[in-house]
Design a protein around this motif. Sequence first.
Motif, PDB file in Angstrom:
ATOM      1  N   UNK A   1       0.635  -0.920  -0.019  1.00 21.41           N
ATOM      2  CA  UNK A   1       0.520  -0.146   0.072  1.00 21.41           C
ATOM      3  C   UNK A   1       1.051   1.291   0.156  1.00 21.41           C
ATOM      4  N   UNK A   2       0.997   1.668  -0.717  1.00 21.03           N
ATOM      5  CA  UNK A   2       1.584   3.463  -1.358  1.00 21.03           C
ATOM      6  C   UNK A   2       0.350   4.321  -1.327  1.00 21.03           C
ATOM      7  N   UNK A   3       0.528   5.606  -0.562  1.00 16.10           N
ATOM      8  CA  UNK A   3      -0.337   6.822  -1.379  1.00 16.10           C
ATOM      9  C   UNK A   3       1.202   7.746  -1.032  1.00 16.10           C
ATOM     10  N   UNK A   4       0.511   9.368  -2.836  1.00 17.73           N
ATOM     11  CA  UNK A   4       1.034   9.875  -3.124  1.00 17.73           C
ATOM     12  C   UNK A   4       0.884  11.498  -1.665  1.00 17.73           C
ATOM     13  N   UNK A   5       1.217  11.691  -2.065  1.00 24.23           N
ATOM     14  CA  UNK A   5       1.347  13.033  -1.139  1.00 24.23           C
ATOM     15  C   UNK A   5       0.576  13.581  -1.493  1.00 24.23           C
ATOM     16  N   UNK A   6      -0.695  14.299  -0.453  1.00 21.38           N
ATOM     17  CA  UNK A   6      -2.129  14.924  -0.528  1.00 21.38           C
ATOM     18  C   UNK A   6      -1.893  16.187  -0.402  1.00 21.38           C
ATOM     19  N   UNK A   7      -2.006  16.983  -1.314  1.00 22.85           N
ATOM     20  CA  UNK A   7      -1.765  18.498  -2.179  1.00 22.85           C
ATOM     21  C   UNK A   7      -3.163  19.235  -1.316  1.00 22.85           C
ATOM     22  N   UNK A   8      -2.843  21.204  -1.479  1.00 24.52           N
ATOM     23  CA  UNK A   8      -3.444  21.600  -0.347  1.00 24.52           C
ATOM     24  C   UNK A   8      -2.920  23.057  -1.930  1.00 24.52           C
ATOM     25  N   UNK A   9      -3.903  23.316  -2.845  1.00 24.91           N
ATOM     26  CA  UNK A   9      -4.178  24.939  -3.385  1.00 24.91           C
ATOM     27  C   UNK A   9      -5.010  25.656  -2.667  1.00 24.91           C
ATOM     28  N   UNK A  10      -4.560  27.029  -2.248  1.00 21.10           N
ATOM     29  CA  UNK A  10      -5.715  28.079  -1.917  1.00 21.10           C
ATOM     30  C   UNK A  10      -5.653  29.246  -2.932  1.00 21.10           C
ATOM     31  N   UNK A  11      -5.635  29.982  -3.404  1.00 19.34           N
ATOM     32  CA  UNK A  11      -6.181  31.211  -4.065  1.00 19.34           C
ATOM     33  C   UNK A  11      -7.011  32.431  -3.601  1.00 19.34           C
ATOM     34  N   UNK A  12      -6.522  33.227  -3.232  1.00 18.11           N
ATOM     35  CA  UNK A  12      -6.796  34.547  -3.004  1.00 18.11           C
ATOM     36  C   UNK A  12      -7.037  35.098  -3.460  1.00 18.11           C
ATOM     37  N   UNK A  13      -7.500  36.803  -3.222  1.00 15.32           N
ATOM     38  CA  UNK A  13      -7.229  38.077  -4.226  1.00 15.32           C
ATOM     39  C   UNK A  13      -5.589  38.305  -4.636  1.00 15.32           C
ATOM     40  N   UNK A  14      -4.892  38.234  -3.545  1.00 16.02           N
ATOM     41  CA  UNK A  14      -3.388  38.741  -3.704  1.00 16.02           C
ATOM     42  C   UNK A  14      -2.604  37.248  -3.624  1.00 16.02           C
TER      43      UNK A  14
ATOM     44  N   UNK B   1       1.979  14.536   4.032  1.00 14.80           N
ATOM     45  CA  UNK B   1       1.853  13.276   3.675  1.00 14.80           C
ATOM     46  C   UNK B   1       0.515  12.450   3.263  1.00 14.80           C
ATOM     47  N   UNK B   2       0.258  11.845   2.632  1.00 17.84           N
ATOM     48  CA  UNK B   2      -1.052  10.879   1.881  1.00 17.84           C
ATOM     49  C   UNK B   2      -1.776  10.553   2.755  1.00 17.84           C
ATOM     50  N   UNK B   3      -1.402  10.231   4.020  1.00 14.37           N
ATOM     51  CA  UNK B   3      -1.570   8.929   5.145  1.00 14.37           C
ATOM     52  C   UNK B   3      -2.254   9.635   5.754  1.00 14.37           C
ATOM     53  N   UNK B   4      -2.200  11.026   5.905  1.00 21.45           N
ATOM     54  CA  UNK B   4      -3.506  12.414   6.917  1.00 21.45           C
ATOM     55  C   UNK B   4      -4.121  12.870   5.921  1.00 21.45           C
ATOM     56  N   UNK B   5      -4.755  11.537   4.881  1.00 19.87           N
ATOM     57  CA  UNK B   5      -5.647  12.618   3.851  1.00 19.87           C
ATOM     58  C   UNK B   5      -7.135  13.187   4.833  1.00 19.87           C
ATOM     59  N   UNK B   6      -7.577  11.614   5.295  1.00 21.31           N
ATOM     60  CA  UNK B   6      -8.721  12.276   6.135  1.00 21.31           C
ATOM     61  C   UNK B   6      -8.763  12.326   6.967  1.00 21.31           C
ATOM     62  N   UNK B   7      -7.697  12.847   8.311  1.00 20.22           N
ATOM     63  CA  UNK B   7      -7.972  13.982   9.370  1.00 20.22           C
ATOM     64  C   UNK B   7      -8.046  15.125   7.953  1.00 20.22           C
ATOM     65  N   UNK B   8      -7.783  15.736   7.379  1.00 19.58           N
ATOM     66  CA  UNK B   8      -7.177  16.622   6.759  1.00 19.58           C
ATOM     67  C   UNK B   8      -8.791  16.870   5.911  1.00 19.58           C
ATOM     68  N   UNK B   9      -9.017  16.209   5.012  1.00 26.63           N
ATOM     69  CA  UNK B   9     -10.520  16.235   4.674  1.00 26.63           C
ATOM     70  C   UNK B   9     -11.523  17.112   5.865  1.00 26.63           C
TER      71      UNK B   9
END
Length: 171
Positions: free
Chosen positions: A123-136, A144-152
């Motif tokens: 079992x392998x999982x790639x990294x979790x990506x977070x992208x945020x775009x604001x006005x500025x 780490x990809x293993x933390x996806x559920x808690x971040x969701x």
Amino acid sequence: MKYFATYEIPKHKLLPLIGEEVKNGVTGSTTYFIKSFVSDESIELLKDSKGIFQIFSNGLLLRVFKNNRTISIPIPFNQIKRLELIKGKESIQPIFFFPMWILLKVGLRIDIARYFRLRYWEYKIEATILEIETHSATFKLETNGYTFNSQEEFFAKLTDIQELKIIKPIP
């Protein structure tokens, strides 16, 4: 957007921007690595640094840590144009009649069965990506990809963000 290069932000400066800290039993998100940051204000300290998010009543606070310095970046909800949490690609290859394979066959969820693998490649999982775009500013962060559920669970609480997307690729 104003950034504060201090160890603690005075409440009188923080309250008008993002409100009071939300006390929900969780101090903050998991640790993210800042991969890119594009803004009107160039902050060199942000490159290759770590940070966590804290939830406030009217926004998020990104606390960035590097070289014993802290930069606090308040991100009001009304400034967020887009927030995407993207789960990394999973590779599930259990070995026939090994514990992980047996647990999956009896219906145990993969997020529990993966702890019973005997070889790292089962079992392998790639990294979790977070992208945020604001006005500025635009942020791209990775954890780490293993933390996806808690971040969701952490980011799903942010109902004030119009363009909140949680993307889970089909395995």
